[in-house]
Design an enzyme around this catalytic site. Structure first.
Site, PDB file in Angstrom:
ATOM      1  N   GLY A   7      -2.928  -6.820  19.095  1.00  0.00           N
ATOM      2  CA  GLY A   7      -2.029  -6.659  17.943  1.00  0.00           C
ATOM      3  C   GLY A   7      -0.668  -6.138  18.353  1.00  0.00           C
ATOM      4  O   GLY A   7      -0.210  -5.105  17.858  1.00  0.00           O
ATOM      5  N   SER A 135      -8.111   6.224  13.247  1.00  0.00           N
ATOM      6  CA  SER A 135      -7.288   6.741  12.148  1.00  0.00           C
ATOM      7  C   SER A 135      -7.875   8.088  11.725  1.00  0.00           C
ATOM      8  O   SER A 135      -9.095   8.288  11.829  1.00  0.00           O
ATOM      9  CB  SER A 135      -7.349   5.770  10.967  1.00  0.00           C
ATOM     10  OG  SER A 135      -6.791   6.369   9.814  1.00  0.00           O
ATOM     11  N   TYR A 149     -12.317   0.384   5.703  1.00  0.00           N
ATOM     12  CA  TYR A 149     -11.422   0.760   6.804  1.00  0.00           C
ATOM     13  C   TYR A 149     -11.913   2.063   7.458  1.00  0.00           C
ATOM     14  O   TYR A 149     -12.038   2.154   8.681  1.00  0.00           O
ATOM     15  CB  TYR A 149     -10.006   0.916   6.247  1.00  0.00           C
ATOM     16  CG  TYR A 149      -8.952   1.326   7.246  1.00  0.00           C
ATOM     17  CD1 TYR A 149      -8.356   0.374   8.075  1.00  0.00           C
ATOM     18  CD2 TYR A 149      -8.530   2.649   7.345  1.00  0.00           C
ATOM     19  CE1 TYR A 149      -7.371   0.742   8.985  1.00  0.00           C
ATOM     20  CE2 TYR A 149      -7.558   3.027   8.244  1.00  0.00           C
ATOM     21  CZ  TYR A 149      -6.977   2.060   9.065  1.00  0.00           C
ATOM     22  OH  TYR A 149      -6.001   2.442   9.965  1.00  0.00           O
ATOM     23  N   LYS A 153     -13.318   2.591  11.262  1.00  0.00           N
ATOM     24  CA  LYS A 153     -12.697   3.502  12.233  1.00  0.00           C
ATOM     25  C   LYS A 153     -13.699   4.562  12.699  1.00  0.00           C
ATOM     26  O   LYS A 153     -13.678   4.969  13.871  1.00  0.00           O
ATOM     27  CB  LYS A 153     -11.447   4.138  11.627  1.00  0.00           C
ATOM     28  CG  LYS A 153     -10.323   3.145  11.341  1.00  0.00           C
ATOM     29  CD  LYS A 153      -9.836   2.462  12.601  1.00  0.00           C
ATOM     30  CE  LYS A 153      -8.625   1.571  12.380  1.00  0.00           C
ATOM     31  NZ  LYS A 153      -8.096   0.983  13.609  1.00  0.00           N
TER      32      LYS A 153
HETATM   33  N1  LIG Z   1       0.095   2.402   9.697  1.00  0.00           N
HETATM   34  C1  LIG Z   1      -0.546   3.530   9.579  1.00  0.00           C
HETATM   35  O1  LIG Z   1      -0.107   4.429   8.825  1.00  0.00           O
HETATM   36  C2  LIG Z   1      -1.792   3.791  10.390  1.00  0.00           C
HETATM   37  C3  LIG Z   1      -2.445   5.021  10.236  1.00  0.00           C
HETATM   38  C4  LIG Z   1      -3.557   5.302  10.993  1.00  0.00           C
HETATM   39  C5  LIG Z   1      -4.033   4.366  11.897  1.00  0.00           C
HETATM   40  N2  LIG Z   1      -3.387   3.171  12.031  1.00  0.00           N
HETATM   41  C6  LIG Z   1      -3.936   2.242  13.035  1.00  0.00           C
HETATM   42  O2  LIG Z   1      -2.911   1.942  13.977  1.00  0.00           O
HETATM   43  C7  LIG Z   1      -3.093   0.606  14.473  1.00  0.00           C
HETATM   44  C8  LIG Z   1      -1.809  -0.187  14.285  1.00  0.00           C
HETATM   45  O3  LIG Z   1      -1.520  -0.247  12.907  1.00  0.00           O
HETATM   46  P1  LIG Z   1      -0.125  -0.811  12.364  1.00  0.00           P
HETATM   47  O4  LIG Z   1       0.186  -0.058  11.136  1.00  0.00           O
HETATM   48  O5  LIG Z   1       0.830  -0.882  13.484  1.00  0.00           O
HETATM   49  O6  LIG Z   1      -0.587  -2.304  11.939  1.00  0.00           O
HETATM   50  P2  LIG Z   1       0.316  -3.552  11.490  1.00  0.00           P
HETATM   51  O7  LIG Z   1       1.752  -3.194  11.431  1.00  0.00           O
HETATM   52  O8  LIG Z   1      -0.349  -4.115  10.281  1.00  0.00           O
HETATM   53  O9  LIG Z   1       0.117  -4.574  12.737  1.00  0.00           O
HETATM   54  C9  LIG Z   1      -1.167  -5.074  13.002  1.00  0.00           C
HETATM   55  C10 LIG Z   1      -1.162  -5.880  14.287  1.00  0.00           C
HETATM   56  O10 LIG Z   1      -2.515  -6.334  14.544  1.00  0.00           O
HETATM   57  C11 LIG Z   1      -2.540  -7.759  14.620  1.00  0.00           C
HETATM   58  N3  LIG Z   1      -3.793  -8.250  14.061  1.00  0.00           N
HETATM   59  C12 LIG Z   1      -4.291  -8.092  12.806  1.00  0.00           C
HETATM   60  N4  LIG Z   1      -5.481  -8.694  12.691  1.00  0.00           N
HETATM   61  C13 LIG Z   1      -5.757  -9.251  13.903  1.00  0.00           C
HETATM   62  C14 LIG Z   1      -6.826 -10.026  14.412  1.00  0.00           C
HETATM   63  N5  LIG Z   1      -7.893 -10.360  13.657  1.00  0.00           N
HETATM   64  N6  LIG Z   1      -6.774 -10.425  15.698  1.00  0.00           N
HETATM   65  C15 LIG Z   1      -5.710 -10.120  16.473  1.00  0.00           C
HETATM   66  N7  LIG Z   1      -4.657  -9.397  16.048  1.00  0.00           N
HETATM   67  C16 LIG Z   1      -4.681  -8.982  14.769  1.00  0.00           C
HETATM   68  C17 LIG Z   1      -1.309  -8.226  13.835  1.00  0.00           C
HETATM   69  O11 LIG Z   1      -0.928  -9.528  14.267  1.00  0.00           O
HETATM   70  P3  LIG Z   1      -0.038 -10.511  13.316  1.00  0.00           P
HETATM   71  O12 LIG Z   1       1.380  -9.982  13.390  1.00  0.00           O
HETATM   72  O13 LIG Z   1      -0.203 -11.850  13.935  1.00  0.00           O
HETATM   73  O14 LIG Z   1      -0.615 -10.398  11.943  1.00  0.00           O
HETATM   74  C18 LIG Z   1      -0.303  -7.134  14.222  1.00  0.00           C
HETATM   75  O15 LIG Z   1       0.226  -7.388  15.508  1.00  0.00           O
HETATM   76  C19 LIG Z   1      -4.298   0.043  13.721  1.00  0.00           C
HETATM   77  O16 LIG Z   1      -5.470   0.215  14.478  1.00  0.00           O
HETATM   78  C20 LIG Z   1      -4.344   0.896  12.468  1.00  0.00           C
HETATM   79  O17 LIG Z   1      -5.644   0.931  11.915  1.00  0.00           O
HETATM   80  C21 LIG Z   1      -2.299   2.847  11.292  1.00  0.00           C
END
Ligand SMILES: NC(=O)c1ccc[n+]([C@@H]2O[C@H](COP(=O)([O-])OP(=O)(O)OC[C@H]3O[C@@H](n4cnc5c(N)ncnc54)[C@H](OP(=O)(O)O)[C@@H]3O)[C@@H](O)[C@H]2O)c1
Length: 239
Positions: A7, A135, A149, A153
């Site tokens: 990702g 998370s 979710y 996690k």
């Molecule tokens: N944002 C928050 O506040 C937050 C908080 C706690 C934890 N997290 C964790 O941090 C990590 C990153 O989150 P983020 O907010 O940066 O996410 P994001 O902006 O939604 O980006 C998600 C990334 O994962 C890729 N992806 C999604 N489904 C996929 C699949 N089935 N196979 C391959 N790639 C896939 C997407 O590719 P495409 O661009 O092609 O869709 C994108 O590159 C995640 O594990 C999330 O659970 C996030």
């Protein structure tokens, strides 16, 4: 040194692509939809840092996709030193409204996808480190609409411990549990006023900068963390 980041086209994954490239790593990353963005990132990373950078369209929950990427990475890079399981999705809905297919999709990508990627790519790691991005929701179950979710996690936190046992002593496996970060995922299911209320709950009164989370991931994969194994570290500003 070679790193695989799942990702890598948006949010934290993209930040990690640039962080590891800046530190001199060859970077491999995948995505599921953002093909144009992936090509732009590849080119920009190669131009800016002079490292190898290759992206793959690969759904981590699809074993065939992962095997195809695995064969190509093995051919081109031979081995990897660091694996960051970052790709994940969320889908907020209350219990009675959440469909079984929504629930299963989140578990499939976040938990089963992490398992599939780790199953194959740990086989081309002679030594090194796996970091699973989880998370604070997987520890504290903060939001009832994110039951799938949070469960996914919590499952990955469990995988972190079992993988650490299985892959020791050559590969350390740890998890980083961010709280709120300003990415597409955090804006998807919640409006601006609710986001402001969330900031009030955080002791530091703000969301994490992506680099603040990426720094902890990088630290855990470095020799500076050589005796940390099977751990989950929260990076949530005190939620
Ligand atoms: N944002 C928050 O506040 C937050 C908080 C706690 C934890 N997290 C964790 O941090 C990590 C990153 O989150 P983020 O907010 O940066 O996410 P994001 O902006 O939604 O980006 C998600 C990334 O994962 C890729 N992806 C999604 N489904 C996929 C699949 N089935 N196979 C391959 N790639 C896939 C997407 O590719 P495409 O661009 O092609 O869709 C994108 O590159 C995640 O594990 C999330 O659970 C996030």
């Amino acid at each position: 040194m070679n790193v695989l980041i799942t990702g890598g086209t948006r949010g934290l994954g993209k930040e990690l692509v640039y962080k590891y490239a800046k530190e001199g790593y060859n970077v491999i990353f995948n995505y599921v939809n953002s093909s144009d963005r992936a090509l732009e990132i590849e080119k920009d990373v190669k131009d800016k840092f002079g490292v190898k950078c290759t992206s793959y369209k690969c759904d981590i929950s699809n074993e065939e996709d992962v095997l195809k990427m695995f064969d190509e990475v093995k051919k081109e890079f031979n081995s990897i030193d660091v694996l960051v399981n970052n790709a994940a999705i969320s889908c907020d809905n209350e219990l009675s409204k959440k469909s079984v297919s929504e629930f299963k999709k989140v578990i499939d990508v976040n938990l089963v996808g992490t398992f599939i990627i780790s199953k194959y790519f740990s086989q081309i790691m002679n030594k090194g480190s796996i970091i699973n991005i989880v998370s604070n929701d997987g520890i504290d179950t903060c939001y009832k609409e994110e039951m799938d979710y949070a469960a996914s996690k919590a499952g990955v936190i469990s995988l972190t411990k079992t993988f650490a046992k299985e892959l020791a002593p050559n590969i350390r496996v740890n998890a980083v549990a961010p709280g709120w970060m300003d990415t597409d995922m955090s804006k998807k299911d919640i409006d601006e006023s609710e986001l402001e209320l969330e900031k009030e709950i955080i002791l530091l009164k703000r969301f994490a900068k992506l680099e603040e989370v990426a720094n902890v991931v990088f630290f855990l994969s470095s020799d500076k963390a050589s005796y940390i194994n099977g751990e989950t570290i929260k990076v949530d500003g005190g939620y």
